[in-house]
Design a protein around this motif. Structure first.
Motif, PDB file in Angstrom:
ATOM      1  N   ASP A   1      52.025  22.325  17.538  1.00 35.13           N
ATOM      2  CA  ASP A   1      51.153  21.356  18.198  1.00 35.13           C
ATOM      3  C   ASP A   1      51.418  19.941  17.694  1.00 35.13           C
ATOM      4  OD1 ASP A   1      50.001  23.369  19.660  1.00 35.13           O
ATOM      5  OD2 ASP A   1      48.229  23.547  18.356  1.00 35.13           O
ATOM      6  N   HIS A   2      51.593  19.789  16.399  1.00 34.75           N
ATOM      7  CA  HIS A   2      51.852  18.466  15.819  1.00 34.75           C
ATOM      8  C   HIS A   2      53.176  17.899  16.341  1.00 34.75           C
ATOM      9  CE1 HIS A   2      51.685  15.244  12.905  1.00 34.75           C
ATOM     10  NE2 HIS A   2      52.923  15.531  12.563  1.00 34.75           N
TER      11      HIS A   2
ATOM     12  N   GLN B   1      48.864  30.771  11.919  1.00 35.63           N
ATOM     13  CA  GLN B   1      48.122  29.554  12.254  1.00 35.63           C
ATOM     14  C   GLN B   1      48.884  28.296  11.849  1.00 35.63           C
ATOM     15  OE1 GLN B   1      45.482  29.307  14.094  1.00 35.63           O
ATOM     16  NE2 GLN B   1      45.361  27.096  13.896  1.00 35.63           N
TER      17      GLN B   1
ATOM     18  N   GLU C   1      49.928  25.184  14.300  1.00 36.14           N
ATOM     19  CA  GLU C   1      49.592  23.789  14.012  1.00 36.14           C
ATOM     20  C   GLU C   1      50.847  22.915  13.969  1.00 36.14           C
ATOM     21  OE1 GLU C   1      47.409  23.947  10.377  1.00 36.14           O
ATOM     22  OE2 GLU C   1      45.668  24.902  11.309  1.00 36.14           O
TER      23      GLU C   1
END
Length: 121
Positions: free
Chosen positions: A86-87, A79, A83
């Motif tokens: 995506d960031h 996860q 993240e």
């Protein structure tokens, strides 16, 4: 800076380095098995050279099969990695939008300063 680079460029991942690291891992498995049989003083010292070679091959192949099974079973990305990806994608997109806005402002400024020869009276 988030990426410590003036103009961050996206990457698909480890790319070619993944293959190199994978080869190093397989060589390390075989070398560790070889060291286990030849250097450590165990009951395997009583075996002949041919039997030792067979044991090395069996242990190496067993570890390689376990590694492959683990890789297949762990296909999901953690996860925290999702993240981070995506960031970084959002950051690169905001930079792209910022650049496009800057270019549009510059075009408007240039257009305002250009005399095209039509005068209104």
């Amino acid at each position: 800076w988030i990426t410590c680079r003036p103009f961050p460029a996206g990457s698909e991942g480890l790319g070619e380095w993944f293959l190199i690291l994978d080869v190093i891992l397989y060589v390390a498995i075989c070398m560790n098995c070889l060291l286990l049989i030849t250097v450590l003083r165990t009951d395997l010292d009583l075996l002949t050279a041919r039997e030792k070679a067979i044991v090395i091959v069996v242990i190496s192949l067993s570890l390689i099969v376990i590694k492959v099974i683990l890789r297949v079973s762990m296909h999901e990305k953690p996860q925290i990695l999702v993240e981070a990806i995506d960031h970084n994608r959002d950051f690169v997109e905001s930079l792209r939008l910022l650049r496009s806005k800057d270019q549009a402002v510059r075009r408007r400024e240039l257009h305002d300063h250009v005399q095209i020869g039509i005068h209104e009276e």
